[in-house]
Design an enzyme around this catalytic site. Structure first.
Site, PDB file in Angstrom:
ATOM      1  N   ASP A 180     -30.487  -9.427  22.462  1.00 15.55           N
ATOM      2  CA  ASP A 180     -31.110  -8.363  23.242  1.00 15.55           C
ATOM      3  C   ASP A 180     -30.337  -7.055  23.189  1.00 15.55           C
ATOM      4  O   ASP A 180     -29.158  -7.020  22.835  1.00 15.55           O
ATOM      5  CB  ASP A 180     -31.175  -8.785  24.718  1.00 15.55           C
ATOM      6  CG  ASP A 180     -29.797  -8.717  25.386  1.00 15.55           C
ATOM      7  OD1 ASP A 180     -28.874  -9.390  24.889  1.00 15.55           O
ATOM      8  OD2 ASP A 180     -29.635  -7.967  26.358  1.00 15.55           O
TER       9      ASP A 180
ATOM     10  N   LYS B  48     -20.279 -10.938  13.043  1.00 12.82           N
ATOM     11  CA  LYS B  48     -20.138  -9.502  12.779  1.00 12.82           C
ATOM     12  C   LYS B  48     -18.812  -9.206  12.103  1.00 12.82           C
ATOM     13  O   LYS B  48     -17.788  -9.781  12.459  1.00 12.82           O
ATOM     14  CB  LYS B  48     -20.208  -8.743  14.099  1.00 12.82           C
ATOM     15  CG  LYS B  48     -21.158  -7.593  14.067  1.00 12.82           C
ATOM     16  CD  LYS B  48     -21.107  -6.816  15.360  1.00 12.82           C
ATOM     17  CE  LYS B  48     -22.479  -6.781  15.993  1.00 12.82           C
ATOM     18  NZ  LYS B  48     -22.560  -5.795  17.074  1.00 12.82           N
TER      19      LYS B  48
ATOM     20  N   ASP C  78     -25.316 -16.862  19.791  1.00  9.53           N
ATOM     21  CA  ASP C  78     -26.119 -16.032  18.899  1.00  9.53           C
ATOM     22  C   ASP C  78     -25.244 -15.270  17.906  1.00  9.53           C
ATOM     23  O   ASP C  78     -25.554 -15.199  16.730  1.00  9.53           O
ATOM     24  CB  ASP C  78     -27.007 -15.062  19.706  1.00  9.53           C
ATOM     25  CG  ASP C  78     -26.256 -14.281  20.791  1.00  9.53           C
ATOM     26  OD1 ASP C  78     -25.029 -14.473  20.922  1.00  9.53           O
ATOM     27  OD2 ASP C  78     -26.891 -13.480  21.490  1.00  9.53           O
TER      28      ASP C  78
ATOM     29  N   GLY D  89     -28.656 -15.769  24.772  1.00  7.08           N
ATOM     30  CA  GLY D  89     -28.781 -15.374  23.375  1.00  7.08           C
ATOM     31  C   GLY D  89     -29.108 -16.488  22.402  1.00  7.08           C
ATOM     32  O   GLY D  89     -29.785 -16.266  21.397  1.00  7.08           O
TER      33      GLY D  89
ATOM     34  N   ASP E 257     -18.833 -11.539  17.937  1.00  8.39           N
ATOM     35  CA  ASP E 257     -18.502 -10.119  17.830  1.00  8.39           C
ATOM     36  C   ASP E 257     -17.002  -9.978  18.097  1.00  8.39           C
ATOM     37  O   ASP E 257     -16.189 -10.272  17.212  1.00  8.39           O
ATOM     38  CB  ASP E 257     -19.374  -9.346  18.844  1.00  8.39           C
ATOM     39  CG  ASP E 257     -19.245  -7.839  18.734  1.00  8.39           C
ATOM     40  OD1 ASP E 257     -18.636  -7.359  17.773  1.00  8.39           O
ATOM     41  OD2 ASP E 257     -19.755  -7.119  19.620  1.00  8.39           O
TER      42      ASP E 257
ATOM     43  N   PHE F  93     -25.538  -2.912  15.598  1.00  5.75           N
ATOM     44  CA  PHE F  93     -26.097  -3.588  16.759  1.00  5.75           C
ATOM     45  C   PHE F  93     -27.461  -4.159  16.401  1.00  5.75           C
ATOM     46  O   PHE F  93     -28.366  -3.437  16.017  1.00  5.75           O
ATOM     47  CB  PHE F  93     -26.204  -2.640  17.959  1.00  5.75           C
ATOM     48  CG  PHE F  93     -26.326  -3.400  19.237  1.00  5.75           C
ATOM     49  CD1 PHE F  93     -25.204  -3.942  19.846  1.00  5.75           C
ATOM     50  CD2 PHE F  93     -27.572  -3.634  19.807  1.00  5.75           C
ATOM     51  CE1 PHE F  93     -25.318  -4.689  21.005  1.00  5.75           C
ATOM     52  CE2 PHE F  93     -27.688  -4.372  20.966  1.00  5.75           C
ATOM     53  CZ  PHE F  93     -26.561  -4.907  21.565  1.00  5.75           C
ATOM     54  N   VAL F  94     -27.589  -5.472  16.499  1.00  2.00           N
ATOM     55  CA  VAL F  94     -28.819  -6.143  16.060  1.00  2.00           C
ATOM     56  C   VAL F  94     -29.547  -6.756  17.254  1.00  2.00           C
ATOM     57  O   VAL F  94     -28.936  -7.107  18.254  1.00  2.00           O
ATOM     58  CB  VAL F  94     -28.522  -7.224  15.001  1.00  2.00           C
ATOM     59  CG1 VAL F  94     -27.992  -6.594  13.727  1.00  2.00           C
ATOM     60  CG2 VAL F  94     -27.526  -8.256  15.524  1.00  2.00           C
TER      61      VAL F  94
END
Ligand code: IMP
Ligand code: MG
Length: 190
Positions: A165, A137, A105, A50, A108, A158-159
């Site tokens: 990905d 997030k 990346d 990521g 979460d 969800f990005v």
């Protein structure tokens, strides 16, 4: 040949951060990191896959000597985390006596970075371990974990894109966007 970006673009519900916005923010983050670690022995540990694009663009903006190591872990399947972090290589980076900045990346649940930080602290002997994420997030964390450097705060969506990905797709988009519900369903794990 149809444009790949055009094909993927139709599966993106909205663009959150354009490439130019990401680059300006990386200028600021790199300045801050260069100032904070001036004179220190710094190793940046990039978490693959990521943080590939993020790391490549950020590192080229940091104006001090540093070392780069990469760690590959997997913990995420589809759009929900499994909570189990698997290390995909036998050896950890040699960071004995060095300051470590972990690069990922997105923060979460915090499971991934928590597991990596824990393992580095117990199995190697770093001077410090800090965390830098491109995105943070807005969700309750499963693990106690504060990011020291954050590119952007985002809502609980969800990005994808710029390294992120969904089922290994969309990493090569140059911007960060929100994936459509149709695409989530279309590529969902069987
Ligand atoms: P955590 O362990 O729950 O903090 O999840 C971190 C990892 O899950 C990240 O390194 C990403 O690979 C993945 N992840 C979490 N949220 C997203 C997202 O919105 N899009 C793509 N990947 C995500
Ligand atoms: Mg992923």
């Amino acid at each position: 040949m149809p444009s790949a970006d055009g094909e993927m673009r139709s599966e993106i519900r909205g663009v959150l951060f354009r490439e130019s916005t990401i680059m300006s923010r990386l200028d600021e983050l790199a300045d801050q990191i260069s100032r904070d670690y001036a004179g220190c022995d710094l190793t940046i540990v990039a978490i693959l896959n990521g943080s590939l694009m993020f790391g490549a663009d950020l590192l080229r903006r940091i104006e001090m000597p540093l070392r780069l190591d990469c760690l590959s872990v997997s913990s995420y399947h589809g759009a929900s985390t499994t909570g189990v972090v698997k290390f995909n290589q036998a050896r950890l980076p040699d960071v004995h006596g060095r300051h470590v900045l972990l690069l990922d990346d997105i923060l979460d649940s915090g499971n991934t970075l928590h597991a990596i930080r824990d393992k580095l602290l117990t199995e190697t002997n770093p001077l410090s371990v800090k965390v830098c994420v491109l995105l943070r997030k807005d969700v309750p964390r499963a693990r106690e974990l504060e990011a020291d450097y954050v590119g952007f705060d985002i809502a609980n969506e969800f990005v994808v894109g710029y390294g992120l990905d969904y089922m290994e797709r969309f990493r090569n988009l140059p911007y960060i966007g929100v994936i459509s519900d149709e695409a989530i369903a279309k590529y969902a794990p069987q």
